[in-house]
Design a protein around this motif. Structure first.
Motif, PDB file in Angstrom:
ATOM      1  N   GLU A 140       0.870   1.583   8.543  1.00 55.86           N
ATOM      2  CA  GLU A 140       2.126   2.316   8.393  1.00 55.86           C
ATOM      3  C   GLU A 140       2.067   3.378   7.302  1.00 55.86           C
ATOM      4  O   GLU A 140       2.852   4.324   7.314  1.00 55.86           O
ATOM      5  N   THR A 141       1.164   3.238   6.368  1.00 61.65           N
ATOM      6  CA  THR A 141       1.124   4.123   5.216  1.00 61.65           C
ATOM      7  C   THR A 141       0.475   5.464   5.548  1.00 61.65           C
ATOM      8  O   THR A 141      -0.105   5.649   6.626  1.00 61.65           O
ATOM      9  N   ARG A 142       0.548   6.389   4.613  1.00 62.20           N
ATOM     10  CA  ARG A 142      -0.151   7.669   4.732  1.00 62.20           C
ATOM     11  C   ARG A 142      -1.640   7.431   4.607  1.00 62.20           C
ATOM     12  O   ARG A 142      -2.095   6.659   3.762  1.00 62.20           O
ATOM     13  N   VAL A 143      -2.427   8.115   5.447  1.00 57.03           N
ATOM     14  CA  VAL A 143      -3.874   7.899   5.481  1.00 57.03           C
ATOM     15  C   VAL A 143      -4.597   9.243   5.451  1.00 57.03           C
ATOM     16  O   VAL A 143      -4.204  10.190   6.145  1.00 57.03           O
ATOM     17  N   LEU A 144      -5.653   9.308   4.644  1.00 50.72           N
ATOM     18  CA  LEU A 144      -6.544  10.468   4.625  1.00 50.72           C
ATOM     19  C   LEU A 144      -7.922  10.027   5.073  1.00 50.72           C
ATOM     20  O   LEU A 144      -8.492   9.080   4.526  1.00 50.72           O
ATOM     21  N   PHE A 145      -8.453  10.706   6.061  1.00 52.15           N
ATOM     22  CA  PHE A 145      -9.823  10.478   6.524  1.00 52.15           C
ATOM     23  C   PHE A 145     -10.668  11.642   6.036  1.00 52.15           C
ATOM     24  O   PHE A 145     -10.499  12.782   6.477  1.00 52.15           O
ATOM     25  N   VAL A 146     -11.569  11.384   5.087  1.00 50.81           N
ATOM     26  CA  VAL A 146     -12.491  12.400   4.570  1.00 50.81           C
ATOM     27  C   VAL A 146     -13.748  12.342   5.432  1.00 50.81           C
ATOM     28  O   VAL A 146     -14.528  11.393   5.349  1.00 50.81           O
ATOM     29  N   LEU A 176      -1.828  10.274   9.841  1.00 56.11           N
ATOM     30  CA  LEU A 176      -3.204  10.567   9.429  1.00 56.11           C
ATOM     31  C   LEU A 176      -3.396  12.038   9.120  1.00 56.11           C
ATOM     32  O   LEU A 176      -2.945  12.912   9.856  1.00 56.11           O
ATOM     33  N   GLN A 177      -4.103  12.293   8.017  1.00 52.87           N
ATOM     34  CA  GLN A 177      -4.595  13.618   7.687  1.00 52.87           C
ATOM     35  C   GLN A 177      -6.117  13.561   7.672  1.00 52.87           C
ATOM     36  O   GLN A 177      -6.698  12.544   7.296  1.00 52.87           O
ATOM     37  N   ILE A 178      -6.752  14.648   8.086  1.00 53.45           N
ATOM     38  CA  ILE A 178      -8.215  14.716   8.112  1.00 53.45           C
ATOM     39  C   ILE A 178      -8.681  15.872   7.247  1.00 53.45           C
ATOM     40  O   ILE A 178      -8.173  16.993   7.371  1.00 53.45           O
ATOM     41  N   ALA A 179      -9.614  15.598   6.353  1.00 47.61           N
ATOM     42  CA  ALA A 179     -10.209  16.638   5.519  1.00 47.61           C
ATOM     43  C   ALA A 179     -11.709  16.676   5.799  1.00 47.61           C
ATOM     44  O   ALA A 179     -12.405  15.688   5.589  1.00 47.61           O
ATOM     45  N   LEU A 237     -20.455  11.168  -4.073  1.00 41.96           N
ATOM     46  CA  LEU A 237     -21.389  10.871  -5.161  1.00 41.96           C
ATOM     47  C   LEU A 237     -22.546  11.844  -5.206  1.00 41.96           C
ATOM     48  O   LEU A 237     -22.987  12.244  -6.287  1.00 41.96           O
ATOM     49  N   ASP A 238     -23.043  12.236  -4.063  1.00 41.57           N
ATOM     50  CA  ASP A 238     -24.292  12.984  -3.966  1.00 41.57           C
ATOM     51  C   ASP A 238     -24.021  14.470  -3.773  1.00 41.57           C
ATOM     52  O   ASP A 238     -23.247  14.858  -2.891  1.00 41.57           O
ATOM     53  N   GLY A 239     -24.663  15.296  -4.571  1.00 41.54           N
ATOM     54  CA  GLY A 239     -24.524  16.740  -4.408  1.00 41.54           C
ATOM     55  C   GLY A 239     -23.195  17.250  -4.940  1.00 41.54           C
ATOM     56  O   GLY A 239     -22.626  16.715  -5.892  1.00 41.54           O
ATOM     57  N   GLU A 240     -22.678  18.302  -4.321  1.00 42.68           N
ATOM     58  CA  GLU A 240     -21.430  18.935  -4.747  1.00 42.68           C
ATOM     59  C   GLU A 240     -20.242  18.098  -4.258  1.00 42.68           C
ATOM     60  O   GLU A 240     -19.950  18.064  -3.059  1.00 42.68           O
ATOM     61  N   THR A 241     -19.581  17.431  -5.185  1.00 43.21           N
ATOM     62  CA  THR A 241     -18.488  16.525  -4.825  1.00 43.21           C
ATOM     63  C   THR A 241     -17.106  17.168  -4.957  1.00 43.21           C
ATOM     64  O   THR A 241     -16.099  16.530  -4.661  1.00 43.21           O
ATOM     65  N   GLY A 242     -17.073  18.427  -5.386  1.00 43.31           N
ATOM     66  CA  GLY A 242     -15.793  19.110  -5.590  1.00 43.31           C
ATOM     67  C   GLY A 242     -14.865  19.084  -4.386  1.00 43.31           C
ATOM     68  O   GLY A 242     -13.668  18.805  -4.536  1.00 43.31           O
ATOM     69  N   PRO A 243     -15.355  19.369  -3.166  1.00 44.00           N
ATOM     70  CA  PRO A 243     -14.463  19.351  -2.006  1.00 44.00           C
ATOM     71  C   PRO A 243     -13.813  17.989  -1.755  1.00 44.00           C
ATOM     72  O   PRO A 243     -12.647  17.920  -1.330  1.00 44.00           O
ATOM     73  N   VAL A 244     -14.543  16.892  -2.017  1.00 42.52           N
ATOM     74  CA  VAL A 244     -13.962  15.563  -1.842  1.00 42.52           C
ATOM     75  C   VAL A 244     -12.873  15.325  -2.881  1.00 42.52           C
ATOM     76  O   VAL A 244     -11.785  14.836  -2.558  1.00 42.52           O
ATOM     77  N   VAL A 245     -13.158  15.687  -4.125  1.00 36.91           N
ATOM     78  CA  VAL A 245     -12.163  15.546  -5.193  1.00 36.91           C
ATOM     79  C   VAL A 245     -10.904  16.323  -4.850  1.00 36.91           C
ATOM     80  O   VAL A 245      -9.788  15.796  -4.942  1.00 36.91           O
ATOM     81  N   THR A 246     -11.073  17.564  -4.428  1.00 39.81           N
ATOM     82  CA  THR A 246      -9.923  18.410  -4.101  1.00 39.81           C
ATOM     83  C   THR A 246      -9.103  17.819  -2.966  1.00 39.81           C
ATOM     84  O   THR A 246      -7.865  17.774  -3.030  1.00 39.81           O
ATOM     85  N   ALA A 247      -9.773  17.364  -1.924  1.00 40.28           N
ATOM     86  CA  ALA A 247      -9.069  16.810  -0.766  1.00 40.28           C
ATOM     87  C   ALA A 247      -8.232  15.593  -1.145  1.00 40.28           C
ATOM     88  O   ALA A 247      -7.067  15.461  -0.735  1.00 40.28           O
ATOM     89  N   ILE A 248      -8.811  14.701  -1.931  1.00 39.16           N
ATOM     90  CA  ILE A 248      -8.086  13.471  -2.285  1.00 39.16           C
ATOM     91  C   ILE A 248      -6.972  13.763  -3.281  1.00 39.16           C
ATOM     92  O   ILE A 248      -5.855  13.225  -3.167  1.00 39.16           O
ATOM     93  N   ILE A 257       0.831  -1.208   0.000  1.00 42.55           N
ATOM     94  CA  ILE A 257       0.000   0.000   0.000  1.00 42.55           C
ATOM     95  C   ILE A 257       0.864   1.255   0.000  1.00 42.55           C
ATOM     96  O   ILE A 257       1.746   1.411   0.846  1.00 42.55           O
ATOM     97  N   ARG A 258       0.583   2.143  -0.940  1.00 45.18           N
ATOM     98  CA  ARG A 258       1.259   3.437  -0.959  1.00 45.18           C
ATOM     99  C   ARG A 258       0.467   4.450  -0.131  1.00 45.18           C
ATOM    100  O   ARG A 258       1.048   5.233   0.624  1.00 45.18           O
ATOM    101  N   SER A 259      -0.861   4.459  -0.272  1.00 44.99           N
ATOM    102  CA  SER A 259      -1.681   5.385   0.511  1.00 44.99           C
ATOM    103  C   SER A 259      -3.072   4.797   0.674  1.00 44.99           C
ATOM    104  O   SER A 259      -3.502   3.940  -0.099  1.00 44.99           O
ATOM    105  N   LEU A 260      -3.768   5.284   1.691  1.00 42.83           N
ATOM    106  CA  LEU A 260      -5.143   4.853   1.976  1.00 42.83           C
ATOM    107  C   LEU A 260      -6.004   6.074   2.211  1.00 42.83           C
ATOM    108  O   LEU A 260      -5.668   6.932   3.035  1.00 42.83           O
TER     109      LEU A 260
END
Length: 316
Positions: free
Chosen positions: A256-262, A285-288, A298-309, A150-153
């Motif tokens: 052990e890998t880098r993790v993003l929690f949206v 861990l990073q939190i967005a 998937l639902d509504g304005e997904t731009g913030p999720v796209v940007t965060a990831i 795993i490179r990232s999660l």
């Protein structure tokens, strides 16, 4: 990398939303044969200017399917080819044999076999995982058990498995066995997919009409003059054994890998006050925080999720 077993043009019928119809040319159907089951899914080729061509494997939530990523996946193809799975019993994937249950750890085992069989020839032998809800749980357990792969999660509205106190072990086992003996009951027949999508709009994780009609067709199959759920009804059976909170914390600490929690403002985890200890257990861990509900990707304005990831994957 091995070809993903005869991809074909995706088509979900006239009932699919305009969103899916517009993006259907961008993805292809894929199939992965494992030893005991065949998994299906969707794939998006990497963009011409792909970052480093590391594969991204996307894992959906409980009772959903790979179409949950129809908005997000194309936005991540800049980093490499994207593969969205249908978990066993979901979407177009095979069902477990009679007498088996849908155990959490079996999803992890399926993912492990998939990566070993089909994703060995990656640039550095590793993949990026993006999981929503159940998919995030499966991804976290896999990342803990196989850190070298795993490179990232990224976990979307997901931060570790559901847990139960030790004292509930036997009551939970009893409930699961009684349901297994009783069976699933008769399936509901819907006159059309639109009606089925309308039924899915409510529930524990509500969906807008657009999101429901985008997601639902892949979980349906024709029967007689109508449609029934293609998802295995055993998916709704209680699990016979669940992790304790101590086990969940130990599994998160092993990542052990880098993790993003949206974390969605109005997601299923938004009202939980006991997540700090889980977050602290993950070393990198990073939190967005993003607007939206459980299906914020998937639902509504997904731009913030796209940007965060995208920012997370760009800043390795």
């Amino acid at each position: 990398m091995n070809d993903m077993a005869m991809p074909t043009e995706a088509s979900e019928g006239q009932e699919v939303s305009d969103l899916t119809e517009k993006t259907s040319q961008a993805f292809r159907e894929s199939e992965w044969k494992l030893r005991h089951i065949t998994l299906a899914g969707l794939s998006w080729p990497s963009a011409l200017d792909a970052h480093d061509n590391t594969p991204i494997i996307m894992l959906h939530g409980w009772l959903d399917n790979s179409l949950t990523f129809v908005k997000l996946a194309p936005e991540l193809a800049h980093f490499g080819p994207v593969y969205a799975l249908d978990f066993a019993g979901h979407g177009h994937s095979g069902h477990r044999p009679e007498g088996q249950s849908y155990l959490l750890m079996d999803y992890v085992a399926d993912l492990a076999e998939l990566v070993e069989r089909y994703f060995q020839e990656t640039p550095d032998g590793r993949v990026n995982l993006v999981g929503h809800s159940l998919g995030g749980i499966v991804g976290a357990l896999y990342a803990a058990a196989f850190p070298e792969r795993i490179r990232s999660l990224t976990m979307i509205d997901s931060l570790g498995a559901l847990s139960r106190p030790v004292k509930e072990t036997i009551p939970q086992l009893r409930k699961a066995i009684k349901k297994r003996i009783a069976g699933s009951g008769k399936q509901v027949v819907y006159p059309d997919i639109t009606t089925a999508a309308k039924a899915r709009e409510g529930g524990l994780s509500p969906l807008s009409p657009e999101a429901a009609v985008t997601l639902i067709p892949r979980n349906m199959k024709p029967q007689g003059d109508g449609f029934v759920w293609q998802t295995d009804p055993r998916l709704r059976h209680p699990s016979p054994l669940m992790m304790t909170e101590e086990q969940v914390l130990a599994s998160l600490a092993a990542i052990e890998t880098r993790v993003l929690f949206v974390r969605a403002d109005h997601g299923l985890l938004s009202y939980r006050k006991d997540l700090d200890e889980r977050a602290e257990a993950i070393a990198n861990l990073q939190i967005a925080k993003v607007p939206g509900g459980h299906h914020c990707h998937l639902d509504g304005e997904t731009g913030p999720v796209v940007t965060a990831i995208r920012q997370f994957l760009e800043n390795e």
